[in-house]
Enzyme design. Sequence first.
Site, mmCIF file in Angstrom:
data_model
loop_
_atom_site.group_PDB
_atom_site.id
_atom_site.type_symbol
_atom_site.label_atom_id
_atom_site.label_comp_id
_atom_site.label_asym_id
_atom_site.label_seq_id
_atom_site.Cartn_x
_atom_site.Cartn_y
_atom_site.Cartn_z
ATOM 1 N N HIS A 26 -2.717 6.452 4.710
ATOM 2 C CA HIS A 26 -1.262 6.553 4.907
ATOM 3 C C HIS A 26 -0.767 7.912 4.403
ATOM 4 O O HIS A 26 -1.186 8.385 3.337
ATOM 5 C CB HIS A 26 -0.529 5.456 4.124
ATOM 6 C CG HIS A 26 -0.668 4.080 4.707
ATOM 7 N ND1 HIS A 26 -1.285 3.830 5.907
ATOM 8 C CD2 HIS A 26 -0.229 2.871 4.236
ATOM 9 C CE1 HIS A 26 -1.227 2.518 6.157
ATOM 10 N NE2 HIS A 26 -0.604 1.929 5.160
ATOM 11 N N CYS A 60 0.814 -1.221 0.000
ATOM 12 C CA CYS A 60 0.000 0.000 0.000
ATOM 13 C C CYS A 60 0.848 1.272 0.000
ATOM 14 O O CYS A 60 0.551 2.232 -0.708
ATOM 15 C CB CYS A 60 -0.957 -0.002 1.189
ATOM 16 S SG CYS A 60 -0.171 -0.422 2.749
#
Length: 333
Positions: free
Chosen positions: A238, A131
């Site tokens: 994130h 990711c």
Amino acid sequence: MAKKIRMAIVGATGMVGRTFLKVLEERKLPVEEYFLFASSRSAGTKVEFMGKEYTVEELKEDSFDRGIDIALFSAGASTSLHFAPIAASKGCIVIDNSSAWRMEKDVPLVVPEVNPEDIKWHKGIIANPNCSTIQAVVVLKPLHDRYKIKRIVYSTYQAVSGAGYQGYLDLEEGLKGAPPKKFPYPIAGNVIPHIDVFLENGYTKEEMKMINETKKILHDDSIKITATTVRVPVFNGHSESINVEFEKQFDLEELKEILKNAPGVVVQDDPANLLYPMPIYVSGKDEVFVGRIRRDESVENGVNLWVVADNIRKGAATNAVQIAEKVIEYFFS
């Protein structure tokens, strides 16, 4: 469509698996029939999907003996190592979200905005990158094409959802004073400079994933890369501070224009009005957001970027579904 496509979701009851289903409903792929699989523990679960009720089946070795064309896997590396080759041997194209196949030479590692052409040489398995790597390369690719990247310094601020449902619970319960179950230390009110296991070189596996995957996706082993990955008390999304040094000189305004025109990128860069990307606002979105774009005045051709994305959507589920869209375009249309 010449062929009626049949698609399987492996790990359909997990955090990413459920997001697969959500993204598939939104993007409406030309799929005729779906099959939902999970471990024996989750088999029998009823799931509402595409206006129908599905019963999740236990994943078994004969699960792919029914002409399944594409399978999205998000059930962990050990499951992928065992079942992805079985699925591929039955003519199914596997798009795998685990770390199992990413660095295998014969397996394409794909971000559709960056290297879709790599899908064409697959041998039955296509890997979805980490990711934190996905959101970085979406922003870096157009800059690499124009200015040639010499060195990257990654510093990440990664949400607890990246550690799955248990990571999410650690923050939720930790805010109420409960001790951690997933992380080695409390995450509420804390940051932990440790994601995945430590390796002999002192880096964590997550840091080495970012380093190695970036080189593979950008097809350039000459780029010097270092990384520090950190878990922060954020539920989802994130964030990354990315320091880049180019071989060529650049004009800052031109660089911003390149990013504004890059596929899948949204520029939010207006410091005067306090506009910059933050995880609280990118949650639920598929694009990668970039801001705090400024020259690194300590080196000749350096720039600082602040990059934020929803790690469960673009960082996992959406990227895999986008790969599936390309697979359908290349092989089934």
